[in-house]
Design a protein around this motif. Sequence first.
Motif, mmCIF file in Angstrom:
data_model
loop_
_atom_site.group_PDB
_atom_site.id
_atom_site.type_symbol
_atom_site.label_atom_id
_atom_site.label_comp_id
_atom_site.label_asym_id
_atom_site.label_seq_id
_atom_site.Cartn_x
_atom_site.Cartn_y
_atom_site.Cartn_z
ATOM 1 N N SER B 183 56.664 56.041 24.751
ATOM 2 C CA SER B 183 57.946 55.349 24.733
ATOM 3 C C SER B 183 58.533 55.225 26.135
ATOM 4 C CB SER B 183 58.910 56.119 23.828
ATOM 5 O OG SER B 183 60.027 55.352 23.552
ATOM 6 N N ARG B 188 67.536 52.686 30.735
ATOM 7 C CA ARG B 188 67.741 53.254 32.054
ATOM 8 C C ARG B 188 67.104 52.368 33.132
ATOM 9 N NH1 ARG B 188 69.514 58.306 32.216
ATOM 10 N NH2 ARG B 188 68.578 58.638 30.180
ATOM 11 N N TYR B 208 62.486 58.198 38.705
ATOM 12 C CA TYR B 208 61.741 58.958 37.705
ATOM 13 C C TYR B 208 61.523 58.142 36.424
ATOM 14 C CZ TYR B 208 62.453 62.738 40.931
ATOM 15 O OH TYR B 208 62.453 63.503 42.063
ATOM 16 N N GLU B 211 58.400 56.318 37.252
ATOM 17 C CA GLU B 211 57.262 57.229 37.088
ATOM 18 C C GLU B 211 56.929 57.367 35.601
ATOM 19 O OE1 GLU B 211 57.480 61.035 39.191
ATOM 20 O OE2 GLU B 211 56.577 62.015 37.455
ATOM 21 N N ASN B 212 57.956 57.584 34.809
ATOM 22 C CA ASN B 212 57.754 57.746 33.373
ATOM 23 C C ASN B 212 57.182 56.477 32.738
ATOM 24 O OD1 ASN B 212 59.392 57.502 30.467
ATOM 25 N ND2 ASN B 212 58.384 59.427 30.836
ATOM 26 N N PHE C 50 75.974 66.174 32.053
ATOM 27 C CA PHE C 50 75.535 65.591 30.789
ATOM 28 C C PHE C 50 76.503 66.073 29.712
ATOM 29 C CE2 PHE C 50 71.896 66.229 33.584
ATOM 30 C CZ PHE C 50 71.362 64.947 33.626
ATOM 31 N N THR C 177 70.874 65.845 26.497
ATOM 32 C CA THR C 177 71.216 65.174 27.756
ATOM 33 C C THR C 177 70.979 63.677 27.637
ATOM 34 O OG1 THR C 177 68.970 65.455 28.600
ATOM 35 C CG2 THR C 177 70.572 67.163 29.175
ATOM 36 N N VAL C 179 68.215 62.255 27.978
ATOM 37 C CA VAL C 179 67.159 61.851 28.920
ATOM 38 C C VAL C 179 65.873 61.808 28.103
ATOM 39 C CG1 VAL C 179 65.880 62.458 31.022
ATOM 40 C CG2 VAL C 179 68.333 62.823 30.915
ATOM 41 N N TYR C 180 65.719 60.711 27.347
ATOM 42 C CA TYR C 180 64.644 60.658 26.372
ATOM 43 C C TYR C 180 63.282 60.653 27.031
ATOM 44 C CZ TYR C 180 68.208 59.954 22.880
ATOM 45 O OH TYR C 180 69.289 60.135 22.056
ATOM 46 N N GLU C 181 63.242 60.249 28.312
ATOM 47 C CA GLU C 181 61.956 60.262 28.994
ATOM 48 C C GLU C 181 61.395 61.681 29.091
ATOM 49 O OE1 GLU C 181 64.729 59.056 30.095
ATOM 50 O OE2 GLU C 181 64.522 57.022 30.866
ATOM 51 N N ARG C 218 58.120 68.048 34.249
ATOM 52 C CA ARG C 218 58.418 67.682 35.640
ATOM 53 C C ARG C 218 59.682 66.812 35.690
ATOM 54 N NH1 ARG C 218 56.910 65.517 40.750
ATOM 55 N NH2 ARG C 218 57.307 63.293 40.727
ATOM 56 N N LEU C 219 59.734 65.831 34.820
ATOM 57 C CA LEU C 219 60.863 64.913 34.830
ATOM 58 C C LEU C 219 62.176 65.628 34.502
ATOM 59 C CD1 LEU C 219 60.808 61.310 34.024
ATOM 60 C CD2 LEU C 219 62.522 62.595 32.770
ATOM 61 N N MET C 222 63.382 67.355 37.582
ATOM 62 C CA MET C 222 63.866 66.446 38.610
ATOM 63 C C MET C 222 65.189 65.797 38.214
ATOM 64 S SD MET C 222 61.811 66.581 41.113
ATOM 65 C CE MET C 222 60.602 67.913 41.115
ATOM 66 N N GLN C 223 65.290 65.408 36.947
ATOM 67 C CA GLN C 223 66.429 64.616 36.507
ATOM 68 C C GLN C 223 67.580 65.466 35.973
ATOM 69 O OE1 GLN C 223 66.360 61.349 37.207
ATOM 70 N NE2 GLN C 223 65.640 60.278 35.386
ATOM 71 N N PHE D 10 77.689 58.125 32.321
ATOM 72 C CA PHE D 10 77.258 59.391 31.725
ATOM 73 C C PHE D 10 76.248 59.107 30.612
ATOM 74 C CE2 PHE D 10 81.518 60.490 33.340
ATOM 75 C CZ PHE D 10 81.226 61.647 34.034
ATOM 76 N N ASN D 11 75.371 60.045 30.391
ATOM 77 C CA ASN D 11 74.434 59.961 29.263
ATOM 78 C C ASN D 11 75.072 60.522 28.007
ATOM 79 O OD1 ASN D 11 72.493 59.102 31.009
ATOM 80 N ND2 ASN D 11 71.135 60.853 30.738
ATOM 81 N N PRO D 13 73.952 61.298 23.769
ATOM 82 C CA PRO D 13 72.936 61.138 22.720
ATOM 83 C C PRO D 13 73.375 60.172 21.617
ATOM 84 C CG PRO D 13 73.859 63.369 22.679
ATOM 85 C CD PRO D 13 74.413 62.688 23.883
#
Lengths: 420, 420, 420, 420
Positions: B183, B188, B208, B211-212, C50, C177, C179-181, C218-219, C222-223, D10-11, D13
């Motif tokens: 996905s 974003r 990022y 990258e993802n 977040f 958060t 940040v679904y990635e 990793r993501l 970083m994020q 802002f993020n 959910p």
Amino acid sequence: MDKSTQYKIFNDPIHGFITVPKGVILDLIDHPYVQRLRRIKQMGLGYLVFPAAEHSRFSHALGAMELAQRTLNNLREKDTTISPAEYEGTLIAVLLHDIGHGPFSHTLEFSLIEDFHHEMMTLAIMRQLNQKMNGALDTAIKIFTDQYPKKPFLNQLISSQLDIDRLDYLKRDSVFTSVYEGSVGIERILKTMRVYKGNIVIEKKGIYSIENYILARRLMYMQVYLHKTVLSADKLLHKIFHRVRVLIEDGYNLYQASPALQFFMENNPSAKRGVSTEVMQKYLQLDDNDVYQSIKYWQHTDDLILSDLCRRFQSRSLFRTTFLDGQPTKELQEKVSIKTQKVLKERGLPHDETTAQYYYSFDESYSEAYRYENEGIWILEEKDKAVEFSKAADTQNIIALTQPVVKPYVVHLKTIDVKE
Amino acid sequence: MDKSTQYKIFNDPIHGFITVPKGVILDLIDHPYVQRLRRIKQMGLGYLVFPAAEHSRFSHALGAMELAQRTLNNLREKDTTISPAEYEGTLIAVLLHDIGHGPFSHTLEFSLIEDFHHEMMTLAIMRQLNQKMNGALDTAIKIFTDQYPKKPFLNQLISSQLDIDRLDYLKRDSVFTSVYEGSVGIERILKTMRVYKGNIVIEKKGIYSIENYILARRLMYMQVYLHKTVLSADKLLHKIFHRVRVLIEDGYNLYQASPALQFFMENNPSAKRGVSTEVMQKYLQLDDNDVYQSIKYWQHTDDLILSDLCRRFQSRSLFRTTFLDGQPTKELQEKVSIKTQKVLKERGLPHDETTAQYYYSFDESYSEAYRYENEGIWILEEKDKAVEFSKAADTQNIIALTQPVVKPYVVHLKTIDVKE
Amino acid sequence: MDKSTQYKIFNDPIHGFITVPKGVILDLIDHPYVQRLRRIKQMGLGYLVFPAAEHSRFSHALGAMELAQRTLNNLREKDTTISPAEYEGTLIAVLLHDIGHGPFSHTLEFSLIEDFHHEMMTLAIMRQLNQKMNGALDTAIKIFTDQYPKKPFLNQLISSQLDIDRLDYLKRDSVFTSVYEGSVGIERILKTMRVYKGNIVIEKKGIYSIENYILARRLMYMQVYLHKTVLSADKLLHKIFHRVRVLIEDGYNLYQASPALQFFMENNPSAKRGVSTEVMQKYLQLDDNDVYQSIKYWQHTDDLILSDLCRRFQSRSLFRTTFLDGQPTKELQEKVSIKTQKVLKERGLPHDETTAQYYYSFDESYSEAYRYENEGIWILEEKDKAVEFSKAADTQNIIALTQPVVKPYVVHLKTIDVKE
Amino acid sequence: MDKSTQYKIFNDPIHGFITVPKGVILDLIDHPYVQRLRRIKQMGLGYLVFPAAEHSRFSHALGAMELAQRTLNNLREKDTTISPAEYEGTLIAVLLHDIGHGPFSHTLEFSLIEDFHHEMMTLAIMRQLNQKMNGALDTAIKIFTDQYPKKPFLNQLISSQLDIDRLDYLKRDSVFTSVYEGSVGIERILKTMRVYKGNIVIEKKGIYSIENYILARRLMYMQVYLHKTVLSADKLLHKIFHRVRVLIEDGYNLYQASPALQFFMENNPSAKRGVSTEVMQKYLQLDDNDVYQSIKYWQHTDDLILSDLCRRFQSRSLFRTTFLDGQPTKELQEKVSIKTQKVLKERGLPHDETTAQYYYSFDESYSEAYRYENEGIWILEEKDKAVEFSKAADTQNIIALTQPVVKPYVVHLKTIDVKE
């Protein structure tokens, strides 16, 4: 050999993973009769309104079988005894419950075979498969026909007001149509289901999930299954096949993209006295593609009405649906006929009264979110007391919302205003 | 009249709502050329492995068009000037970007037309539509062919390492295959996209997400598009059509469910010197159904090989794919040929060397998650400094993961063990 | 009594249902030591960036326990023997694995106790619970400390490069958060996990899920975990507690909203020679609220520095983080100090060199997505061959992406530009 | 400067991205009065039943503000004029609509201040902020108090049967509690909302979304907000504060973790004649932490009742709730009192009649999914005809389901059976 090698796993956007037991069930799935369901859309022409609702009866059948497994596993957790044969039989019955459906089900089935009931066809196919597979479907057939002794709950999982078929298709259709309001909390329903005196009941704490399920079903009917444009597309398809039959009866020589479809158009078989092997074999060759291929080529036939109807189908130039406040009056019917004839004339199409009938249709839509008489959903209120859902506390009034909804409507040319 | 009446809204499980501007765009969507995409599956035979991946090129085209709108609206928010004509032109180009695809795209296109490129066909179709619609596609065609002056970013949205096509299909395919790891965080990416010196760039904070995106694309190739069973199903389809061509060349009289397909099988047209109007018209009559209908009836043809291959297709009795450690040796090829002949003989099928070739195939799969030379994705590192993604901070090593992956494989009968 | 009555079910947005076995595990969950985790946020100050990341260590612990159940059930399906005692022991170890964490974990723990390791505290607490519960945690403690014989895989589920803790928190944090990635395909990982020679391995078909898992991790670093603003908020909290300690050492009489916190501030205990019962008891009274209550009231204390820092905290007037290209030079450090002093002077705050240090900080962030030496993830490539993930086919280059990432940075007043 | 720099993102959910306009609105968000909402849970003690429902009033306020933006943008698309000042004013009013809530809202507010209405407090706080910010909230206050001329729809977005507050919290609470059946199709509702004669109406095609919204609200009350265990936890908290007040009135010297709370306990202010500045200032220092810290330390106080109640709270040893078939009889009340006294005696606790009252409570729960009289939701049936929802076609019976539901109950010790 460990148990995990006894399964094949498929991905599914609705249930995550679908676990298919190897053996009879995987053999059935790979059988051409079941693979044929891949070529029949679950929602017929619904994708003309909900563009992503392109899923097939096959993925629904697979999903339902997965739900059956989860349900039976849950019931076993609650100390209901289910033998391996019963387990497999139920899975088979769920997997095959729709195998008797033809292309565009209710829209077209009656154009193909008179007095058709898809359950009858399903049973005939199951019996043939059973013969070929040396009785492997014996238990499944007993469960499907409610002949299985002492455990009525197995049949209730196949066919009742809260059967697995409905749970899967409501959820699946709501996701693919993106009508999330129609979504059903399957997990919670399964968690609160149990067997009481041989029948499926829902534990008291699940009562609101049932309320939600019934209302979601109602919403799916109102918003999706009986959507105006779906009704009008169905009528167009119906009119096309009516025209074809008339032409064939008149001895007209239509290009036939599908020998199977040709068989039904020319022979007009009836199911009044059951389904013959020949009819069943021909029927099993039919899928949506026969219809699509035929319509694609009938666009270029020289019958003006048929080619016009088919071109409308191909470019989504559908009719309009107008709901009526009551049963249509004679006056209204005449008015619509005359207006239609006028438009057809302007367009240089045949425009007598009979022809006009290909361009409008009076009908009524019908839905019933929940039927509580004789076959309702039962709530286990106390340790030893089950009551039918509509009589359980807090929800006496829900029956109001689940009354059958009947809406008369007329499908007609877009340029016609039926109300002025 | 308020703006909301200028749109038609569709539901979509991927993007929620799809907003279709009335006028040229809605007319195009209802055009039979675009409606034809409803009958071509986006993922070809992928649904044989991922049962719910039954979505069509049509719903993808619609979804991409919606994303194009969101992208252009975002860019306008960031003070990039986009005129109404450019806006509409981009939407049209995105909507039609795949219109030149035929059934089972890469698997079959070359069997239909020699030297085929789907972009060439797309352009030919766009030009014909433009003619019929009095130049309404002028801007779209300029953008599609990268002839639109001064605003290269518009073409980049249609075709680049980060185009809208990819964003939609990666997300859509990952949902329908239920491979959520593939996905992509579209929202974003769109939020961090902007125009810098006429080109699309990504703001630093979006690095990022890129990258993802690249790694998700890699994963979709490895897990889905080049899945073993998908490769083997593709080969089976390919072999069927190879057999048909051979039979036709030998003067064999096959039942033809599809006049359009018959045209291509018999005439074997080439696109070396462009696409003739006749070829284009025939091509536009083709969809998946022509193939499915034909295979369904070829099961019963009396050529033993063709009927056997078609029956395999119908019952999902696919070949097996084995990945090889390197390019296949001559010995291996001979071994596979001999073993195949032996099995065919046992099964009473023709079993000479040539026939055997219908039952195995050596090939290699190829994927490239990201191509940075000449056409990479650019990151806006500072107010006035854009660098190609692989050179941006923190990710120097990502290139390693995005190297083209080439995997030799052999597709063969399941009863054969190619490694022993 | 059926099995379903042996569980209590909780709802969870991440896993759907969480099934808690009654008995020891439910008793532990209701124990004040575990309930205390409800008052410690899983992501510390992450919610300042977040806003919805307000979830507690408690819901994470519950989620991890649920995952442990699913994992163990899957392993049993694959014929790994796991006794009821081992099953329960693993669940307990997972449930309690973070019980030794204090408020704002890594940010504050060292301000409370010198030479602190949360594992040490976790073990001390588990032992006390074990004593109170008559040895009910014996197996759990053995598993937790890797003393459990012959089944190293049980400990690996608690603590390894692919432990259950990580699976739950990556998924949970990525959802909260948004940040679904960073989302992880837990289901697929669990499905492909098995035991091989006593150790956890991943079946070959799961290799891309592992790649995805490592890159998601990793993501998230970083994020999210090392987000600039999170780093700066952590530093502010750290500076507040540094100031408090200095004031207390100077004999300053601070209002104390929390007797427990007061104990740590005044006594400055060390864990070098283990954790005394007194220290543990006081520690178990601490949660985020002690810190928030104290800061709320310290806003009004008459120490200008402390009250200023606390007011910044309350109104989210955080410092800024600037990443540096390399280790900071002496010149840079001096420049930042002088600029800070100047700003403080303008604002009428104390502004000598020492005071200035409350308003800036040089440090470096560190992350390591995957550590393959000694403790990597193993892939079962063939029936009898497991290789460490980075050596498995196709992914040799992944190591590049999983190198530790070290980024020097400085946290400073927003009005200061450290680069000019 | 482009528009995208005028926002902070802002993020979330629930809504994906939340876009905060810089300037007054971002200043307000960073104000300690609004930041304080981070320390007040949206669902009070609901997390004791739904472990992940730990979200704060702050993230709800932010989410509601985002929805307000989407709503206003949609209305503008439909040609409703909304000036920048009205836009900002509405956003502010939505952002601050709950700022007057204290910890554990309805459960505790009356224990703190007599005759309390949180709207009154909200208004007082808004006015003070307005003064400090030189009238920046003028329009917001007019909208909030329904004094804004000619555009009643702005106030309806703040407070009505279909206000933005409800849309956000129903969706948010349903996700965090994982009661997906309570989920609301916000997007569809917003898409079908428009202004008609100055008032908010819903277009006819949105009628089923409204039905679904009302029934989802009903379900959330039944399943979540009035969940048995939530009711019992609320009572326990209430009893604790009742005991504290009694002890203080008796001159008992309690350890006070919170000076602000102490103020309310000792002074017992009333809001009958408005809120004084002193009371407001003290009130603004209160959050959930004051309550948690106090209870944590009151566990160790030497009043046997208070310490017992607080220990129950900390270890989630809650009371049980039993719903009654009608209003409790005198006999029942006496029976519960006597049984409670008996249990308390056995446990060595004070056990007179007055003490027993800390251990049980008779009350009734109340919910009303939709109030149609005077303030219903209006459906735009035709171009110039709006009707109240319950009178719109197809749904006449829905009123039945939306009647207020009143359920008498008793909260009592778990060891007592009130029905035997």
